[in-house]
Every structure is written in C-alpha cells, then in structure tokens.
Scaffold this active site. Sequence first.
Site, mmCIF file in Angstrom:
data_model
loop_
_atom_site.group_PDB
_atom_site.id
_atom_site.type_symbol
_atom_site.label_atom_id
_atom_site.label_comp_id
_atom_site.label_asym_id
_atom_site.label_seq_id
_atom_site.Cartn_x
_atom_site.Cartn_y
_atom_site.Cartn_z
ATOM 1 N N GLU A 151 29.378 21.270 4.441
ATOM 2 C CA GLU A 151 28.814 21.436 3.511
ATOM 3 C C GLU A 151 27.850 20.192 3.092
ATOM 4 O O GLU A 151 27.757 19.664 2.080
ATOM 5 C CB GLU A 151 29.576 21.459 2.399
ATOM 6 C CG GLU A 151 30.510 22.601 2.045
ATOM 7 C CD GLU A 151 31.640 22.871 1.088
ATOM 8 O OE1 GLU A 151 31.456 21.993 0.232
ATOM 9 O OE2 GLU A 151 31.982 24.054 0.983
ATOM 10 N N GLU A 256 35.280 31.511 6.320
ATOM 11 C CA GLU A 256 36.087 31.387 5.132
ATOM 12 C C GLU A 256 35.744 32.659 4.482
ATOM 13 O O GLU A 256 35.394 32.719 3.101
ATOM 14 C CB GLU A 256 35.785 30.169 4.392
ATOM 15 C CG GLU A 256 35.681 28.914 5.326
ATOM 16 C CD GLU A 256 35.358 27.622 4.407
ATOM 17 O OE1 GLU A 256 35.430 27.728 3.074
ATOM 18 O OE2 GLU A 256 35.322 26.573 5.048
#
Length: 366
Positions: A151, A256
């Site tokens: 991220e 995910e």
Amino acid sequence: MKNFFIISAIVVASFLYFQNEESLKYKFENDFLIGATINQEDYQIVDEDAKAIKIVQKDFNAVTPENSMKWMHIHPEFNEFTFSNADKIVDFAKENEMYLLGHTLVWHNQVPDYIYNIKDKSTFQDHIEKHINTVVKRYQGKVDMWDVVNEALNDDGSLRKTVFLDMLGENYIEQAFSLANNADPNVALAYNDYNLYKPKKRKGAIRIINSLKDKGIRVDAVGIQAHWDLHFPSIKEIEQTIEELAATGVDVMITELDITVIPNPYELAGIAREEFKKFEGDRKWDPYQDGIPDDIQEKLTKRYKDIFELFVKHNDKISRVTFWGINDKYTWRNDNPINNRTDYPLLFDREYKEKPAYEALINLNN
Ligand code: XIL
C-alpha cells in the site's frame, strides 16, 4: 496375503475418496493456488479453532498470516522480536505442504509507535535493514513469497505520505526490495496494493514495478488485494487490471479477496477510518444483523461465479487467489470500515458451513 490385499484395497479406496472430496484446491489445481488467511487474534492458530483449521486443510493450499508477521506483532520494540505466533503459522503451513506468503515487510499500518520516535535518518535506515534481514532470514526456505512493500500508493498514483517516505525519500521502495533480495535471493518478492482497478493508481503500481526492473532490482509479483463489493469493480475493470499488470511481466496474484455485502457510505473510496465513526451503531449501515436475505445471498453467489470465471480465463497470468479470512464470523470486514457490523463476504458462514457461493465455485466450468 489376504490381509495384504484387504489393506491395499483400503489404502486405494481412501486415496480415491480424498481425491474426489469436494475441495477448492483440487477444483482449481490446474488454474492457480487457492489460499486463505490464518489469524492470531483470539482464535484460529492460537486457540486452535479446530473447525477453521480443518477448512484450511481441506480446501486451501496457500496460507497468509493475517496479522502475525506485521511489524507491530513481530517486532514490537526497537530491540525485541516476537516470533511465536508467526512460527505457529509457518509450522502449520509447512506440515500441510502449503504455499506460504509473508505479509508484510514495509507497510505504514500496524507499525509500533517507537518507529515514529526515531528521528535520525541513518538510525532509521539501519533499523529497516535489521527488520528485513531478521524476519526474512528467519523464514528463509519456509516463506515462498514476501509482500515486500504494501500500500505505498495514493488513489491518484502518487506515493503515499508515510513514515518510510518521510525518513528515506522515494527510493525506500527500492531499498526494501534490495534488502529483501539480499536477505534471501531465492524467495519471491511482491508489491501489494488495493484499488488497483482505478487507472491512476494502477499506473502508479506499474511505474513502481518498471522502475524496479529498470534499476535491475528483482520484483516477481504484484498483489491485487481485492477487497471488493457486490458491484464494484466491474468484471471489465478487473480484467483490465489483470491484463495491464501482467503486461509488466511479473506474476499477478489476487491476495486478499472478500466481497462485502453491506452498504458503505463512501463506496470503495480510500476514505480515512475516522470518517466512518459517525455511522457506528446505525442500523441503516448494518442491515443484515439477523441473517443475509436470499436475494443478497444470490447476488453474492453470482458475483463470486463471475469473478472466478474471469480468474480462470486468465489462469496463465494469475498464479494464486487468496481469500482474506476463512469464514464470516471472523472476517475483518465486520469491523471495517465501520466497527461491529455483520458482514458476509467469504465462502463459509458463521457456522463454518459452505455457502451457495462455495458450491457455485465447485461447479464452475474450468
Ligand atoms: C487487516 C486484518 O485483517 C485485521 O485483522 C487487522 O486488524 C487490520 O489489518 N490490507 C492489508 C491487510 O494488507 O493486512 C489488512 O488486514 C487488510 C487491508
């Protein structure tokens, strides 16, 4: 002799039985690895939630520790590492011959407070090196791939302002990949992020991958997190994301996956968590506390079917699909982005039973 035949027959019969047992990992064995997370927080590997563990053993051949390898858990103080929970998951993965993802080395979330008190740049630099070396070397030969940087991007494709960017400047990403490569030249290395279906953010990820490659720094895979909902992103957007990321030449992994079915006041936009506080306890944003309505269950089933049809179509580019959790009872979605709700994003329900979406995947044409 007679006993020998009887025993052989039993061995062959049980082998055939287990081969034929309904299982996601066998269903997609010619397409991609299929994974789940194991969490340390109050259940699963720590309390040995036997039902959850059984599901992982039966249906999955890849595992990601949901929290145990994150900086705050594995390296909570400047001079202290705590490996016990991560070790348990590593041992479990190895005993069951599963692919193991190390999640994650450099991420702005779930870092301990002491990090923010390191004011000297060279101490910070040495500390990152120590962190990556210690963790990667400990699990050398056991972890198959590391999410090296997680991220790092804003939705507009620029670099997110984090303590790592502040202290080390833009090339902290290169440094992290180089350090991981030096610590274990054989482990695969990945960049992982969410909202990559947004063209600007995707461009940012492609820029990171290409710039690592141009500088001769190894990067093997890109992780598409896939915390999606019933409508967004569209199948077309997901397809474009897979195609464009694969065109960089690295492996694409869905890392995910979960599909929230309850409403989000801000859709999937990257809004700060504090902004959601005001919606806590409001039934409007938590409508299915007493169960999932049939029409929503059907939509979830169709959504998973559509998504997996696409993944199978691109099985030459996708090497792993991992669900973020095991069953609805413990999904992080119940507390994200609004605390204490009842969500239904996974393939197994609160009673650990297979949902219609599970059956749809088992019956897919692949
Ligand atoms: C989440 C976990 O699921 C939660 O249990 C934890 O409290 C917060 O982090 N992106 C990531 C994951 O890369 O590590 C996050 O996991 C979900 C978002």
